[in-house]
Write an enzyme that holds these catalytic residues in place. Structure first.
Site, PDB file in Angstrom:
ATOM      1  N   ARG A  91      13.729 -25.921 -15.579  1.00 27.98           N
ATOM      2  CA  ARG A  91      14.298 -24.809 -16.485  1.00 27.98           C
ATOM      3  C   ARG A  91      13.706 -24.595 -18.022  1.00 27.98           C
ATOM      4  O   ARG A  91      13.423 -23.553 -18.116  1.00 27.98           O
ATOM      5  CB  ARG A  91      15.785 -25.354 -16.702  1.00 27.98           C
ATOM      6  CG  ARG A  91      16.715 -25.296 -15.673  1.00 27.98           C
ATOM      7  CD  ARG A  91      18.220 -25.353 -15.984  1.00 27.98           C
ATOM      8  NE  ARG A  91      18.802 -26.646 -16.459  1.00 27.98           N
ATOM      9  CZ  ARG A  91      18.928 -27.710 -16.047  1.00 27.98           C
ATOM     10  NH1 ARG A  91      19.086 -27.846 -14.551  1.00 27.98           N
ATOM     11  NH2 ARG A  91      19.290 -28.899 -16.599  1.00 27.98           N
ATOM     12  N   LYS A  98      26.472 -14.190 -28.196  1.00 25.34           N
ATOM     13  CA  LYS A  98      27.184 -13.465 -27.133  1.00 25.34           C
ATOM     14  C   LYS A  98      28.441 -13.994 -26.648  1.00 25.34           C
ATOM     15  O   LYS A  98      28.360 -15.197 -26.416  1.00 25.34           O
ATOM     16  CB  LYS A  98      26.168 -13.124 -25.998  1.00 25.34           C
ATOM     17  CG  LYS A  98      26.497 -12.041 -25.100  1.00 25.34           C
ATOM     18  CD  LYS A  98      25.848 -12.167 -23.862  1.00 25.34           C
ATOM     19  CE  LYS A  98      26.416 -13.318 -22.949  1.00 25.34           C
ATOM     20  NZ  LYS A  98      25.945 -13.169 -21.623  1.00 25.34           N
ATOM     21  N   GLU A 139      30.792  -8.366 -25.162  1.00 24.44           N
ATOM     22  CA  GLU A 139      30.502  -7.819 -23.660  1.00 24.44           C
ATOM     23  C   GLU A 139      31.476  -7.962 -22.954  1.00 24.44           C
ATOM     24  O   GLU A 139      31.937  -8.986 -22.565  1.00 24.44           O
ATOM     25  CB  GLU A 139      29.328  -9.113 -23.290  1.00 24.44           C
ATOM     26  CG  GLU A 139      29.067  -8.853 -21.770  1.00 24.44           C
ATOM     27  CD  GLU A 139      28.078  -9.744 -21.065  1.00 24.44           C
ATOM     28  OE1 GLU A 139      27.448  -9.539 -19.902  1.00 24.44           O
ATOM     29  OE2 GLU A 139      27.618 -10.792 -21.674  1.00 24.44           O
ATOM     30  N   LYS A 188      27.912  -4.804 -25.630  1.00 25.67           N
ATOM     31  CA  LYS A 188      27.202  -5.109 -24.163  1.00 25.67           C
ATOM     32  C   LYS A 188      27.949  -4.785 -23.021  1.00 25.67           C
ATOM     33  O   LYS A 188      28.833  -5.620 -22.494  1.00 25.67           O
ATOM     34  CB  LYS A 188      26.723  -6.486 -24.202  1.00 25.67           C
ATOM     35  CG  LYS A 188      25.751  -6.635 -22.694  1.00 25.67           C
ATOM     36  CD  LYS A 188      25.112  -8.275 -23.075  1.00 25.67           C
ATOM     37  CE  LYS A 188      24.519  -8.359 -21.469  1.00 25.67           C
ATOM     38  NZ  LYS A 188      23.484  -9.516 -21.495  1.00 25.67           N
TER      39      LYS A 188
END
Length: 340
Positions: free
Chosen positions: A47, A137, A178, A220
């Site tokens: 990752r 976010k 979002e 978003k």
């Protein structure tokens, strides 16, 4: 308390013409599925290597102005031992952080879900800021059927999004809000219009209740699409028309930028649909992208976890970023898919 000038500077950095966001904030299970699709083990080292590859792509900052990171990534380093948020900043890419803690079933609302993560958020944001994050976010999800989402889910998720946004602004962090209307199912595009309009109306009512400064946030949203299982899929110009009309009905002009999620579309579809929206004008907000899989799928397929493939993967990422940059100006041509 937050510094309005600092929030404004972050917003301006995230709404530069022709630039968008790279969403690299996949949770552990999500990135494991992505890696598995190309035969890569989801180890911490893989990752780290993948996100280092993304952020060290030469010239990426010409087309990408912000990157949404996962908490693990904030503390990781590149192959050259540089902190990944610092690497992003050096590329003129603003580091951001996913702060929600995933979704669970919403009590007394069968089929609907609610997003967790408000507890302790202010304290976590303080730590994220020290690690270099300048925006955050939070994702809420809405399932579509004839009955879903229910009124409770629409109201509860809107309130959570607004509370999150208010806490962020108080901490000096720009919130990206979002609300994702999922494309799972066989619903029509008209049903998606109906649900998206209800969701966005409720979100902005909640933002107003929580005194969120609209000029210091980004939205978003998902695009207005028929369900993935619906027999009739609309062309890009119809998707653009329905999406822009829905946004005009619900999103105040004070919001400086709308950065779409790709939500299961192919990379080519996500680019073409964004382009078609930017051919409709003039619009009160800047329309751009905040894509995850639609930016990462081609470079991941090229990389396959092999050091020898890093350059090819970075070229694939840069190409998609460049094509989406063209779409921000309404200048995308599908013929460009064949060339650089």
């Amino acid at each position: 308390m937050s510094n309005p000038a600092e929030l404004q500077a972050t917003v301006e950095a995230l709404t530069q013409p022709g630039k968008g966001l790279l969403a690299a904030d996949e949770s552990g299970p999500t990135i494991a599925r992505r890696f598995e699709s190309v035969g890569i083990e989801s180890s911490e080292e893989n990752r780290r290597a993948w996100r280092s590859l993304l952020l060290s792509t030469p010239r990426l900052g010409e087309f990408i102005c912000g990157v949404i990171l996962y908490e693990e990534t904030l503390g990781q380093r590149s192959n050259d031992a540089e902190a990944l948020p610092a690497l992003a900043t050096r590329q003129h890419i603003v580091p951001g952080i996913k702060v929600d803690q995933g979704k669970i079933a919403l009590a007394h609302a069968p089929g609907d879900e609610i997003t967790e993560g408000l507890d302790g958020l202010a304290k976590r944001l303080d730590g994220y800021r020290r690690q270099g994050a300048r925006f955050a976010k939070w994702r809420a999800v809405y399932h579509i059927s004839d009955q879903l989402p229910g009124r409770l889910a629409i109201e509860a998720n809107a309130d959570a999004l607004a509370r999150y946004a208010a806490i962020c602004q108080d901490a000096g962090v720009v919130p990206i809000v979002e609300p994702e209307v999922l494309m799972d199912g066989d619903h029509t595009i008209e049903r998606c219009v109906e649900v998206t309009e209800s969701v966005l109306h409720e979100v902005f009512h909640a933002l107003r209740r929580h005194a969120v400064i609209l000029e210091h946030m980004l939205l978003k949203p998902s695009m207005v699409l028929a369900g993935a299982g619906h027999a009739q899929q609309a062309p890009a110009d119809e998707i653009a028309l329905q999406t822009v009309r829905t946004l005009k009905r619900t999103v105040p002009a004070a919001v400086p930028g709308i950065v779409f999620l790709s939500g299961g579309q192919t990379p080519e579809e996500a680019t073409a649909n964004l382009d078609a929206m930017n051919r409709i004008g003039p619009l009160p907000w800047r329309l751009s992208f905040s894509y995850g899989r639609a930016l990462q799928e081609p470079p991941l397929a090229a990389w396959k976890g092999l050091a020898a493939n890093v350059e090819a993967a970075q070229k694939a990422l840069l190409k998609r970023a460049q094509l989406n940059s063209a779409a921000c100006f309404g200048l995308y041509d599908p013929a460009l898919e064949q060339g650089a």
